[in-house]
Design a protein around this motif. Structure first.
Motif, short mmCIF file in Angstrom:
data_model
loop_
_atom_site.label_atom_id
_atom_site.label_comp_id
_atom_site.label_asym_id
_atom_site.label_seq_id
_atom_site.Cartn_x
_atom_site.Cartn_y
_atom_site.Cartn_z
N ARG B 67 -61.91 65.86 -33.26
CA ARG B 67 -61.35 64.57 -33.68
C ARG B 67 -60.64 63.87 -32.53
NH1 ARG B 67 -58.06 66.12 -38.74
NH2 ARG B 67 -56.83 64.38 -38.00
N ASP B 68 -60.89 62.54 -32.46
CA ASP B 68 -60.30 61.76 -31.37
C ASP B 68 -58.78 61.73 -31.42
OD1 ASP B 68 -62.79 61.16 -30.47
OD2 ASP B 68 -62.93 59.25 -31.53
N ASP B 69 -58.21 61.77 -32.63
CA ASP B 69 -56.76 61.61 -32.69
C ASP B 69 -56.03 62.78 -32.04
OD1 ASP B 69 -57.95 62.24 -35.57
OD2 ASP B 69 -56.11 63.39 -35.32
N LEU B 70 -56.68 63.95 -32.00
CA LEU B 70 -56.05 65.08 -31.32
C LEU B 70 -55.95 64.83 -29.81
CD1 LEU B 70 -57.47 68.27 -32.96
CD2 LEU B 70 -55.09 67.75 -32.50
N GLN B 71 -57.06 64.31 -29.24
CA GLN B 71 -57.03 64.00 -27.81
C GLN B 71 -55.99 62.93 -27.53
OE1 GLN B 71 -60.98 63.04 -26.51
NE2 GLN B 71 -61.80 64.91 -27.40
N LEU B 72 -55.88 61.97 -28.46
CA LEU B 72 -54.89 60.91 -28.28
C LEU B 72 -53.47 61.49 -28.28
CD1 LEU B 72 -54.33 57.90 -28.07
CD2 LEU B 72 -54.33 57.80 -30.55
N ILE B 73 -53.22 62.45 -29.19
CA ILE B 73 -51.89 63.07 -29.25
C ILE B 73 -51.60 63.79 -27.94
CG2 ILE B 73 -50.50 64.87 -30.34
CD1 ILE B 73 -52.05 64.26 -32.92
N LEU B 74 -52.59 64.55 -27.43
CA LEU B 74 -52.38 65.30 -26.19
C LEU B 74 -52.15 64.35 -25.02
CD1 LEU B 74 -55.01 68.14 -26.66
CD2 LEU B 74 -52.54 68.25 -26.97
N PHE B 75 -52.93 63.26 -24.98
CA PHE B 75 -52.75 62.28 -23.91
C PHE B 75 -51.36 61.64 -23.99
CE2 PHE B 75 -53.16 57.83 -22.41
CZ PHE B 75 -53.37 58.10 -21.07
N SER B 76 -50.95 61.27 -25.22
CA SER B 76 -49.63 60.65 -25.38
C SER B 76 -48.53 61.63 -24.99
CB SER B 76 -49.42 60.20 -26.82
OG SER B 76 -50.50 59.46 -27.26
N ALA B 77 -48.72 62.91 -25.37
CA ALA B 77 -47.71 63.92 -25.01
C ALA B 77 -47.61 64.03 -23.49
CB ALA B 77 -48.08 65.26 -25.63
N PHE B 78 -48.75 63.94 -22.81
CA PHE B 78 -48.77 64.01 -21.35
C PHE B 78 -48.01 62.83 -20.75
CE2 PHE B 78 -51.22 62.82 -17.45
CZ PHE B 78 -50.78 63.85 -16.64
N ILE B 79 -48.31 61.62 -21.25
CA ILE B 79 -47.63 60.40 -20.77
C ILE B 79 -46.12 60.52 -21.00
CG2 ILE B 79 -47.36 57.93 -21.25
CD1 ILE B 79 -49.85 58.41 -19.78
N ILE B 80 -45.75 60.98 -22.21
CA ILE B 80 -44.33 61.10 -22.54
C ILE B 80 -43.66 62.10 -21.60
CG2 ILE B 80 -42.75 62.02 -24.30
CD1 ILE B 80 -44.53 60.64 -26.39
#
Lengths: 211, 99
Positions: B67-80
């Motif tokens: 699911r794309d939303d998991l990658q989005l969460i990981l990317f956002s966590a990285f940015i944060i």
């Protein structure tokens, strides 16, 4: 599993409607994903406000600090009220998915709305108490960053409450059609997201401030 | 998945969230342990409660990794992590130099 049909894949965060309403389930994928992108950008905003707060927490400029200003009891009440509202929204999502009953759904949403509004009320009384003690935002860097962080969350909960009100009206006007369902799915993940932000506010601002 | 099973997920999530909240609040006033220990446990409770809310209320878990939303969460966590970590590093370093 007694169910013979192949289970539909989960397509998006939050409640998935695949088992009871495949059409809306398909339609919701892009909409919910787009909303999730917004929520993640909102998470970045909150994370940076937390970072600002952490750098400012000792900058009290001779004024009162966290340990003098905060109290455990109102924080606990606010936490429990918001957690309960997350649960009642979960119940609303289950009613939408399995019962598809407009009045029951409205009752669950009204329950969530009452809890959300009481949360806002407790926070207003907290802010009023701080103001009476002279702890206003312009007093110190610590208080400025505290008010920015907590009132940003306050405004989010307020918009969530207005959104619930709008959905209650839409439910009685349009009934439970596809558009209303996808809007409720997005409102649901918004509401649960606000509770997650609150976990970090009560931990980093209130509990660690009082420790 | 039927109503009973999904309802049970919400109840489990609620009980776990209440337990973690209770532990965190209790440790704030329970002063038989050193502050440092309680500090770490309270932060651990917050992170666990974050995961509980993700798992039981937002229905996000690591098993369905397509699911794309998991990658989005990981990317956002990285940015944060980059922005928050970098900011704390720079500001605390400046604070230290100002002493």
């Amino acid at each position: 599993m007694t169910n013979s049909t192949t289970p539909l894949p989960r397509l998006y965060p939050g409640m998935n409607l695949g088992e009871t309403d495949p059409d809306t389930h398909e339609a919701a994928e892009e909409l919910v994903f787009g909303f999730w992108v917004f929520l993640m950008s909102d998470a970045v905003l909150f994370a940076l406000l937390f970072a600002v707060y952490e750098t400012m927490v000792n900058s009290t400029a001779g004024g009162p600090g966290a340990a003098q200003l905060f109290h455990l009891k109102p924080t606990l009440i606010e936490t429990l009220v918001l957690l309960a509202s997350s649960f009642t929204f979960g119940m609303a999502s289950l009613i939408m998915k399995f019962k598809q009953h407009v009045v029951l759904l409205q009752i669950a949403l009204i329950g969530t709305l009452i809890l959300g509004v009481s949360f806002l009320g407790f926070e207003i009384s907290d802010f009023a108490k701080l103001t009476r003690q002279g702890a206003v935002p312009q007093l110190s860097g610590f208080l400025s960053s505290f008010y920015v962080l907590v009132s940003t969350h306050f405004l989010h909960v307020l918009s969530g409450c207005i959104w619930i009100l709008v959905m209650l009206i839409q439910l009685s006007v349009f009934g439970l059609d596809e558009t209303v369902k996808t809007r409720l799915l997005r409102l649901g993940i918004f509401w649960h997201f606000l509770d997650i932000v609150w976990i970090f506010i009560f931990t980093f601002v209130y509990l660690l401030g009082l420790l | 998945m039927n109503l009973g099973r999904e309802l049970r997920k919400y109840v489990i999530g609620m009980v776990m969230a209440l337990t973690l909240t209770g532990i965190a609040f209790a440790l704030t006033i329970w002063n038989y342990w050193p502050v440092r220990t309680r500090f770490i446990i309270i932060i651990a409770c917050a992170i666990l409660q974050l995961l509980v809310h993700f798992r039981y209320f937002l229905h996000i878990d690591l098993e369905k990794s397509h699911r794309d939303d998991l990658q989005l969460i990981l990317f956002s966590a990285f940015i944060i992590a980059l922005m928050v970590g970098g900011m704390l590093w720079v500001i605390f370093n400046l604070n230290m130099r100002m002493m």
